[in-house]
Design a protein around this motif. Structure first.
Motif, PDB file in Angstrom:
ATOM      1  N   PRO A  20       2.103   5.829   4.412  1.00  0.00           N
ATOM      2  CA  PRO A  20       1.848   4.563   5.103  1.00  0.00           C
ATOM      3  C   PRO A  20       0.527   4.497   5.857  1.00  0.00           C
ATOM      4  O   PRO A  20       0.033   3.405   6.140  1.00  0.00           O
ATOM      5  CB  PRO A  20       3.022   4.477   6.086  1.00  0.00           C
ATOM      6  N   ILE A  21      -0.057   5.640   6.194  1.00  0.00           N
ATOM      7  CA  ILE A  21      -1.230   5.635   7.070  1.00  0.00           C
ATOM      8  C   ILE A  21      -2.484   5.161   6.343  1.00  0.00           C
ATOM      9  O   ILE A  21      -3.382   4.573   6.954  1.00  0.00           O
ATOM     10  CB  ILE A  21      -1.445   7.029   7.688  1.00  0.00           C
ATOM     11  N   ASP A  24       0.834  -1.207   0.000  1.00  0.00           N
ATOM     12  CA  ASP A  24       0.000   0.000   0.000  1.00  0.00           C
ATOM     13  C   ASP A  24       0.869   1.257   0.000  1.00  0.00           C
ATOM     14  O   ASP A  24       0.548   2.249  -0.662  1.00  0.00           O
ATOM     15  CB  ASP A  24      -0.920   0.005   1.219  1.00  0.00           C
ATOM     16  N   MET A  25       1.968   1.208   0.745  1.00  0.00           N
ATOM     17  CA  MET A  25       2.879   2.348   0.791  1.00  0.00           C
ATOM     18  C   MET A  25       3.477   2.611  -0.590  1.00  0.00           C
ATOM     19  O   MET A  25       3.565   3.754  -1.048  1.00  0.00           O
ATOM     20  CB  MET A  25       3.991   2.077   1.811  1.00  0.00           C
ATOM     21  N   ALA A  26       3.874   1.543  -1.268  1.00  0.00           N
ATOM     22  CA  ALA A  26       4.450   1.691  -2.603  1.00  0.00           C
ATOM     23  C   ALA A  26       3.438   2.280  -3.583  1.00  0.00           C
ATOM     24  O   ALA A  26       3.796   3.046  -4.481  1.00  0.00           O
ATOM     25  CB  ALA A  26       4.949   0.342  -3.111  1.00  0.00           C
ATOM     26  N   VAL A  72      -4.748   2.465   8.142  1.00  0.00           N
ATOM     27  CA  VAL A  72      -6.147   2.737   8.486  1.00  0.00           C
ATOM     28  C   VAL A  72      -7.068   1.697   7.850  1.00  0.00           C
ATOM     29  O   VAL A  72      -8.049   1.253   8.463  1.00  0.00           O
ATOM     30  CB  VAL A  72      -6.542   4.165   8.049  1.00  0.00           C
ATOM     31  N   GLY A  73      -6.742   1.283   6.638  1.00  0.00           N
ATOM     32  CA  GLY A  73      -7.542   0.252   5.989  1.00  0.00           C
ATOM     33  C   GLY A  73      -7.585  -1.028   6.804  1.00  0.00           C
ATOM     34  O   GLY A  73      -8.654  -1.641   6.971  1.00  0.00           O
ATOM     35  N   MET A 123       1.261  10.853  11.833  1.00  0.00           N
ATOM     36  CA  MET A 123       2.710  10.713  11.738  1.00  0.00           C
ATOM     37  C   MET A 123       3.446  11.789  12.529  1.00  0.00           C
ATOM     38  O   MET A 123       4.476  11.511  13.150  1.00  0.00           O
ATOM     39  CB  MET A 123       3.136  10.722  10.271  1.00  0.00           C
ATOM     40  N   ASP A 124       2.934  13.013  12.531  1.00  0.00           N
ATOM     41  CA  ASP A 124       3.590  14.069  13.304  1.00  0.00           C
ATOM     42  C   ASP A 124       3.488  13.812  14.802  1.00  0.00           C
ATOM     43  O   ASP A 124       4.442  14.048  15.556  1.00  0.00           O
ATOM     44  CB  ASP A 124       2.972  15.429  12.977  1.00  0.00           C
ATOM     45  N   THR A 125       2.326  13.356  15.247  1.00  0.00           N
ATOM     46  CA  THR A 125       2.174  13.070  16.672  1.00  0.00           C
ATOM     47  C   THR A 125       3.089  11.921  17.088  1.00  0.00           C
ATOM     48  O   THR A 125       3.737  11.971  18.144  1.00  0.00           O
ATOM     49  CB  THR A 125       0.712  12.742  17.009  1.00  0.00           C
TER      50      THR A 125
END
Length: 358
Positions: free
Chosen positions: A77-78, A70-72, A82-83, A107-109
């Motif tokens: 990545p989220i 999914d990232m690719a 989440v899926g 990602m920031d948190t």
């Protein structure tokens, strides 16, 4: 090479590698999603059933190969995470996962959580370095040595003065790091534009504050989605610490050279051995402390470029943080590890120092 089993211990500490590992990072993302749902449930936005279901998900249930695919495909990545979280909680509760949120919030948190842990490790290792230097000062209150300016013998000085200068510089670096932490370790709750516009009922600020309290983070107003000065301050402070470590290690290595011979690292059989010159005892701790600290300082210089966001978000610079921030933390930990070994093992040749005064 930072991930090589053979080499990774030369460039980073075990604790710091754990903080920034893939497993720890993904686990942090999951924790942020779970904390968000719990906080939203307390505010009446998400049913408790969704919170309970999400809390039952851990990295052990994650299909990591699917996440990589999914990232690719997506470039974030989220989305894939989440899926899988939504599948886990079921169709009826799926809409409450990642509710009113966006990838950068998560990602920031998580980044802030990891930086907080990383800074605690840095400060602990730095305190050990300060302890070792303080011990050397007490051990050598009146030891004399020749001072050197511009590479030449100058006039006699006390060894403790050299150590005291290093000590005070390290203490100033520590102060800068602690101040930078206050300005850069924040929760990120804002949605697509960071402005909480998804929370039409006005509960957004309450969610943000409660999230910060739950995770032990600060709150930045209105948001820091495209204001990366806090991250930059932390990375720059670590780079400055690396610069100080580099200088100290370089000077220790110079003083331990055959031509000067005033200090040396504690010898144990095989340490610093040469493959071709068996008489040599190379000073490895100071050598590696200098090398790794140089890399940390140089890497930290890239963070300024990564603050230049366009409009409300700019992936072209944000993505760069994903690599630079962890690497600066890792290299800083490696430099500190070597510096601690260097100073804890340091032996002063007072006779050699007296001889060089003649």
């Amino acid at each position: 090479m930072l991930e090589w089993q053979l080499m990774q211990g030369s460039f980073s500490s075990t604790d710091m590698r754990h903080i920034w590992s893939e497993s720890s990072t993904i686990s942090a993302w999951i924790k942020v999603e779970q904390t968000l749902a719990r906080t939203q449930s307390d505010a009446g936005l998400v049913p408790n059933e969704a919170v309970v279901a999400l809390d039952g998900f851990g990295i052990g249930k994650l299909d990591q190969e699917r996440l990589r695919q999914d990232m690719a495909l997506v470039g974030r990545p989220i989305v894939g995470l989440v899926g899988q979280l939504r599948e886990h909680v079921g169709e009826d509760l799926a809409k409450f996962v990642h509710f009113n949120s966006t990838t950068q919030d998560i990602m920031d948190t998580a980044l802030a959580m990891q930086m907080k842990l990383g800074l605690a490790t840095v400060l602990s290792d730095l305190d050990q370095l300060v302890f070792s230097l303080t011990g050397l000062i007490k051990e050598h209150p009146n030891t004399r040595m020749i001072g050197r300016t511009n590479g030449q013998h100058a006039i006699p000085m006390l060894l403790r003065t050299k150590f005291e200068v290093w000590l005070e510089e390290l203490l100033r670096r520590r102060e800068v790091i602690t101040e930078a932490e206050k300005r850069g370790v924040f929760v990120q709750v804002g949605g697509p534009l960071g402005d909480l516009s998804n929370y039409s009922d006005g509960t957004g600020t309450e969610i943000k504050v409660r999230m910060a309290e739950a995770l032990g983070l600060g709150v930045a107003e209105p948001h820091w989605q495209n204001a990366r000065d806090g991250v930059a301050d932390i990375v720059t402070a670590l780079g400055a610490l690396c610069a100080t470590i580099c200088k100290i290690a370089h000077n220790i290595n110079l003083l331990s050279s055959s031509d000067i011979g005033e200090v040396c690292e504690c010898h144990e059989n095989g340490r610093g051995a040469s493959s071709s010159m068996h008489h040599k005892r190379n000073q490895r701790a100071s050598e590696f402390a200098e090398a790794v600290a140089r890399l940390g300082r140089q890497r930290s210089e890239q963070i300024g470029e990564l603050t230049l966001h366009q409009h409300e978000r700019s992936g072209g610079v944000w993505v760069g943080e994903w690599l630079v921030v962890p690497e600066v933390f890792l290299l800083s930990s490696g430099a500190l590890s070597w510096a601690n070994r260097m100073l804890s093992d340091l032996r002063v040749d007072e006779g050699g120092m007296e001889q060089n005064l003649i």
